[in-house]
Design a protein around this motif. Structure first.
Motif, PDB file in Angstrom:
ATOM      1  N   THR A  46      76.402  27.216 -36.130  1.00 54.52           N
ATOM      2  CA  THR A  46      76.263  26.677 -37.482  1.00 54.52           C
ATOM      3  C   THR A  46      76.909  25.299 -37.587  1.00 54.52           C
ATOM      4  N   PRO A  47      76.166  24.314 -38.069  1.00 51.62           N
ATOM      5  CA  PRO A  47      76.698  22.945 -38.060  1.00 51.62           C
ATOM      6  C   PRO A  47      77.632  22.626 -39.230  1.00 51.62           C
ATOM      7  N   TYR A  48      78.695  23.431 -39.366  1.00 46.55           N
ATOM      8  CA  TYR A  48      79.641  23.193 -40.458  1.00 46.55           C
ATOM      9  C   TYR A  48      80.442  21.918 -40.230  1.00 46.55           C
ATOM     10  N   GLN A  49      80.648  21.578 -38.964  1.00 42.42           N
ATOM     11  CA  GLN A  49      81.472  20.401 -38.669  1.00 42.42           C
ATOM     12  C   GLN A  49      80.549  19.253 -38.273  1.00 42.42           C
ATOM     13  N   PRO A  50      80.260  18.365 -39.201  1.00 46.78           N
ATOM     14  CA  PRO A  50      79.263  17.337 -38.929  1.00 46.78           C
ATOM     15  C   PRO A  50      79.649  16.439 -37.749  1.00 46.78           C
ATOM     16  N   GLU A  51      80.965  16.283 -37.528  1.00 47.82           N
ATOM     17  CA  GLU A  51      81.372  15.352 -36.469  1.00 47.82           C
ATOM     18  C   GLU A  51      80.958  15.826 -35.074  1.00 47.82           C
ATOM     19  N   ILE A  52      80.683  17.133 -34.922  1.00 45.54           N
ATOM     20  CA  ILE A  52      80.225  17.580 -33.597  1.00 45.54           C
ATOM     21  C   ILE A  52      78.811  18.149 -33.639  1.00 45.54           C
ATOM     22  N   SER A  53      78.125  17.995 -34.789  1.00 49.28           N
ATOM     23  CA  SER A  53      76.811  18.629 -34.916  1.00 49.28           C
ATOM     24  C   SER A  53      75.720  17.659 -35.349  1.00 49.28           C
ATOM     25  N   GLN A  54      75.900  16.388 -35.088  1.00 49.85           N
ATOM     26  CA  GLN A  54      74.927  15.422 -35.594  1.00 49.85           C
ATOM     27  C   GLN A  54      73.503  15.676 -35.091  1.00 49.85           C
ATOM     28  N   GLY A  55      73.374  16.119 -33.840  1.00 51.18           N
ATOM     29  CA  GLY A  55      72.034  16.360 -33.288  1.00 51.18           C
ATOM     30  C   GLY A  55      71.318  17.477 -34.024  1.00 51.18           C
ATOM     31  N   THR A  56      72.037  18.596 -34.177  1.00 50.03           N
ATOM     32  CA  THR A  56      71.479  19.748 -34.881  1.00 50.03           C
ATOM     33  C   THR A  56      71.151  19.383 -36.327  1.00 50.03           C
ATOM     34  N   LEU A  57      72.090  18.704 -36.970  1.00 55.02           N
ATOM     35  CA  LEU A  57      71.900  18.341 -38.376  1.00 55.02           C
ATOM     36  C   LEU A  57      70.717  17.391 -38.548  1.00 55.02           C
ATOM     37  N   GLN A  58      70.608  16.428 -37.637  1.00 53.35           N
ATOM     38  CA  GLN A  58      69.497  15.488 -37.782  1.00 53.35           C
ATOM     39  C   GLN A  58      68.158  16.196 -37.560  1.00 53.35           C
ATOM     40  N   ALA A  59      68.130  17.117 -36.591  1.00 53.67           N
ATOM     41  CA  ALA A  59      66.892  17.868 -36.344  1.00 53.67           C
ATOM     42  C   ALA A  59      66.479  18.641 -37.594  1.00 53.67           C
ATOM     43  N   ILE A  60      67.456  19.271 -38.254  1.00 51.80           N
ATOM     44  CA  ILE A  60      67.142  20.024 -39.479  1.00 51.80           C
ATOM     45  C   ILE A  60      66.704  19.069 -40.592  1.00 51.80           C
ATOM     46  N   PHE A  61      67.383  17.918 -40.671  1.00 53.92           N
ATOM     47  CA  PHE A  61      67.028  16.933 -41.698  1.00 53.92           C
ATOM     48  C   PHE A  61      65.571  16.479 -41.518  1.00 53.92           C
ATOM     49  N   GLU A  62      65.196  16.221 -40.267  1.00 52.31           N
ATOM     50  CA  GLU A  62      63.811  15.799 -39.986  1.00 52.31           C
ATOM     51  C   GLU A  62      62.844  16.911 -40.363  1.00 52.31           C
ATOM     52  N   TYR A  63      63.230  18.149 -40.045  1.00 52.79           N
ATOM     53  CA  TYR A  63      62.398  19.311 -40.389  1.00 52.79           C
ATOM     54  C   TYR A  63      62.184  19.383 -41.902  1.00 52.79           C
ATOM     55  N   GLN A  64      63.276  19.228 -42.662  1.00 52.80           N
ATOM     56  CA  GLN A  64      63.182  19.269 -44.124  1.00 52.80           C
ATOM     57  C   GLN A  64      62.231  18.190 -44.635  1.00 52.80           C
ATOM     58  N   THR A  65      62.324  17.003 -44.036  1.00 52.28           N
ATOM     59  CA  THR A  65      61.460  15.897 -44.439  1.00 52.28           C
ATOM     60  C   THR A  65      59.993  16.249 -44.199  1.00 52.28           C
ATOM     61  N   LEU A  66      59.711  16.817 -43.023  1.00 51.10           N
ATOM     62  CA  LEU A  66      58.328  17.197 -42.693  1.00 51.10           C
ATOM     63  C   LEU A  66      57.805  18.260 -43.647  1.00 51.10           C
ATOM     64  N   VAL A  67      58.655  19.251 -43.976  1.00 56.54           N
ATOM     65  CA  VAL A  67      58.241  20.304 -44.911  1.00 56.54           C
ATOM     66  C   VAL A  67      57.910  19.700 -46.282  1.00 56.54           C
ATOM     67  N   CYS A  68      58.756  18.753 -46.718  1.00 58.93           N
ATOM     68  CA  CYS A  68      58.487  18.086 -47.999  1.00 58.93           C
ATOM     69  C   CYS A  68      57.157  17.332 -47.968  1.00 58.93           C
ATOM     70  N   GLN A  69      56.903  16.634 -46.873  1.00 57.60           N
ATOM     71  CA  GLN A  69      55.655  15.871 -46.768  1.00 57.60           C
ATOM     72  C   GLN A  69      54.443  16.797 -46.786  1.00 57.60           C
ATOM     73  N   LEU A  70      54.531  17.908 -46.060  1.00 56.87           N
ATOM     74  CA  LEU A  70      53.407  18.838 -45.983  1.00 56.87           C
ATOM     75  C   LEU A  70      53.140  19.540 -47.301  1.00 56.87           C
ATOM     76  N   THR A  71      54.218  19.924 -47.987  1.00 50.04           N
ATOM     77  CA  THR A  71      54.064  20.733 -49.198  1.00 50.04           C
ATOM     78  C   THR A  71      53.931  19.874 -50.446  1.00 50.04           C
ATOM     79  N   GLY A  72      54.267  18.575 -50.328  1.00 53.28           N
ATOM     80  CA  GLY A  72      54.216  17.697 -51.483  1.00 53.28           C
ATOM     81  C   GLY A  72      55.355  17.952 -52.454  1.00 53.28           C
ATOM     82  N   MET A  73      56.480  18.437 -51.923  1.00 49.66           N
ATOM     83  CA  MET A  73      57.617  18.774 -52.785  1.00 49.66           C
ATOM     84  C   MET A  73      58.760  17.771 -52.582  1.00 49.66           C
ATOM     85  N   ASP A  74      59.799  17.892 -53.434  1.00 50.61           N
ATOM     86  CA  ASP A  74      60.921  16.945 -53.381  1.00 50.61           C
ATOM     87  C   ASP A  74      61.989  17.327 -52.361  1.00 50.61           C
ATOM     88  N   VAL A  75      62.322  18.619 -52.303  1.00 52.00           N
ATOM     89  CA  VAL A  75      63.418  19.066 -51.445  1.00 52.00           C
ATOM     90  C   VAL A  75      63.012  20.318 -50.679  1.00 52.00           C
TER      91      VAL A  75
END
Lengths: 127, 449
Positions: B99-128
């Motif tokens: 679990t990426p609770y500590q951002p200082e050691i989890s940037q890769g995981t966090l960025q991957a999830i962030f990109e995923y969230q962005t793609l889901v928003c684009q596909l669904t036409g939603m905000d978040v």
């Protein structure tokens, strides 16, 4: 740091203004200053019964999330409709525009148990 | 977790430590009747090559889309998975991440999830979008709970054309909550019946839940449904069991959906006996704080550099638990990464191409089967890559016959809808060649062989 004389205060840093059996509730200047920029406020619906000492709402700042506790028991008769859209009123005007809810008292004696401005100021200085 | 067997001496020491004389005494709280009273019935040990042969022979007894042409859909879809997906998720930085609770050691995981969230928003036409949920069905149930929270209402209308297992999952989640679930029938189009909907919707309704496309593959009229729902202050929840459709159809967000929950298995995740899958969940900005699960946000660190963090986590289960919006305390991180890699490889035009192929091939199959003697297409509504077929006889018998001829022809609907014992659901994806579709049609036409 302001401590208006006409208000009563709680140890959870809420202020209370009593007018004709209705109390207006908000959080103090000290509380907003400690929280930092408020970004979100969650309030109960009108008609909700609140109980002294129980959480009735939430204030979220960039630093923390805090529950806001009912200083007295009673029925919520009005909520500040401006807060959800402009939560920063709590920072800019904690004692006026940033009021949160109005409660019709069911137990009027409860207000007497709260601190006055002088007691609250002393309490804050110890914090 | 390492498996370390205990020696007799270990067991004796442990028994002494807890203060009992024997294993029998340790387990006496468990009734004898439910205890295994004999050693485990395992065969003799095997060498590695023998074991591999044994497992292969077991695996060979399964019919898979690789061993037989498959027209099975119904919430699990056979799509092409680029080799890069498996290759990339096999990096230990990803598959052993905590679990990426500590951002200082989890940037890769966090960025991957962030990109995923962005793609889901684009596909669904939603905000978040959140960091993901267990699967489509549980995401759909969480959407219902969120609508109840956001509207402070207790009545939820659920289309009977929504995937039956999604409906069951919603019912499970709501079982001990004060939420009333009201079914809305479907009409001759296979879509939710608008007149029934209008009579059932009221000011107490928190949400209307429909499939997009629905269980019958039919594309629901979300715009019309959003209009009537919003007119009474209800939320529209679109449950997407086949998200490849979003490459071709107007997004639910564009059509007025308030919450989009769905299954991401189609995006680079194998059908794999039904799991692990990927629930995706997206909503409007105004409902951000009532969303379940985790959310990754983009921010700046003290040096002004871009970074990623778990945000708005005060409503997750690990802080202020009594305020949690959901008891989901995880997300499908690796599956979300698979979807992210798949979508990144495909890109906008690639997803559209896959979607067009699914739609075109399914239309080709639908027309050919509809033209057969003894078969018809009962629902008139437009479909994406699945459609219902009505046979003159019991559907199970037809499908068994196809299976004997080496074709997985579809899913019998009688188990879900008793009145549909002669109907089955056929799914056609980009993986099905024209020859396979023609063979399916010929097998259906051929009768008993």
């Amino acid at each position: 740091m302001e401590f208006p004389e006409d208000l009563k205060y709680t140890e959870e840093h809420e202020w209370v203004l009593l007018e004709d059996g209705i109390v207006t509730v908000g959080i103090t200047d000290f509380a907003q200053d400690s929280l930092g920029d408020v970004v979100f406020v969650e309030l109960p619906e009108v008609g909700t019964m609140v109980e002294e000492g129980k959480a009735f709402g939430v204030v979220e700042s960039v630093k923390a999330v805090s529950d806001v506790y009912a200083p007295v028991s009673g029925e919520v008769v009005e909520v500040n409709e401006d807060l959800p859209d402009t939560p920063e009123l709590i920072n800019t005007s904690p004692y006026e525009d940033g009021w949160m809810i109005k409660i019709r008292l069911t137990e009027p004696g409860q207000v007497d148990d709260l601190m006055d401005a002088e007691q609250y100021q002393a309490f804050v200085e110890k914090e | 977790m390492r498996y370390i067997p205990h020696t007799q001496e270990d067991i004796q020491q442990m028994l002494e430590t807890v203060g009992v004389g024997s294993l029998e005494e340790l387990f006496e709280e468990i009734p004898k009747s439910v205890r295994l009273q004999r050693p485990l019935d395992l065969s003799a040990p095997l060498s590695e090559p023998e074991l591999l042969r044994h497992l292969r022979s077991l695996a060979d007894r399964n019919a898979t889309p690789d061993s037989m042409p498959s027209f099975l859909g119904g919430g699990a879809y056979n799509h092409f998975i680029p080799a890069a997906v498996d290759q990339l998720i096999s990096r230990s930085e990803f598959y052993t991440a905590y679990t990426p609770y500590q951002p200082e050691i989890s940037q890769g995981t966090l960025q991957a999830i962030f990109e995923y969230q962005t793609l889901v928003c684009q596909l669904t036409g939603m905000d978040v979008a959140n960091a993901s949920m267990y699967d489509g069905a549980s995401a759909c149930a969480e959407a219902v709970l969120m609508a109840v929270r956001a509207t402070r209402r207790k009545r939820v209308l659920i289309s009977e054309a929504l995937h039956p297992e999604y409906r069951e999952t919603v019912a499970t989640y709501c079982r001990y909550l004060d939420v009333e679930l009201v079914p809305v029938p479907f009409d001759a189009s296979g879509g939710t019946d608008m007149s029934a909907l209008s009579s059932l919707l009221d000011k107490e309704t928190a949400a209307l839940v429909v499939g997009y496309p629905n269980f019958f593959g039919v594309v629901e009229d979300l715009a019309a449904q959003a209009e009537v729902a919003h007119g009474l202050g209800a939320r529209l929840v679109a449950a997407v069991q086949e998200p490849i459709a979003l490459g071709l159809l107007k997004s639910p967000g564009e059509l007025g959906a308030d919450i989009v929950a769905g299954e991401g298995q189609s995006f680079g995740i194998p059908v794999a006996f039904g799991g692990p899958y990927l629930g995706f969940f997206a909503a409007r900005q105004k409902d951000l704080r009532t969303m379940p699960g985790r959310l990754v946000g983009e921010t700046l660190d003290t040096r002004g550099q871009r970074g990623f963090v778990l945000t708005l986590a005060t409503r997750e289960q690990h802080i202020r638990r009594e305020k949690a919006t959901s008891n989901i305390c995880s997300n499908e991180g690796l599956c979300a990464l698979m979807a992210t890699i798949y979508l990144s490889l495909m890109g906008k035009s690639g997803i559209r191409e896959v979607a067009v192929q699914n739609f075109s091939k399914a239309e080709y199959a639908k027309r050919a089967i509809g033209a057969l003697q003894g078969f018809s297409i009962p629902f008139a509504g437009a479909t994406f890559n699945e459609f219902v077929v009505e046979a003159g006889v019991e559907a199970g018998a037809v499908l068994e016959r196809l299976e004997r001829q080496g074709i997985l022809g579809g899913i019998a609907l009688g188990g879900y809808f008793p009145e549909m014992s002669n109907r089955f659901l056929v799914c056609v994806t980009e993986q099905n060649s024209r020859q396979e579709i023609d063979a399916l049609v010929a097998a259906l036409a051929g009768g008993e062989k």
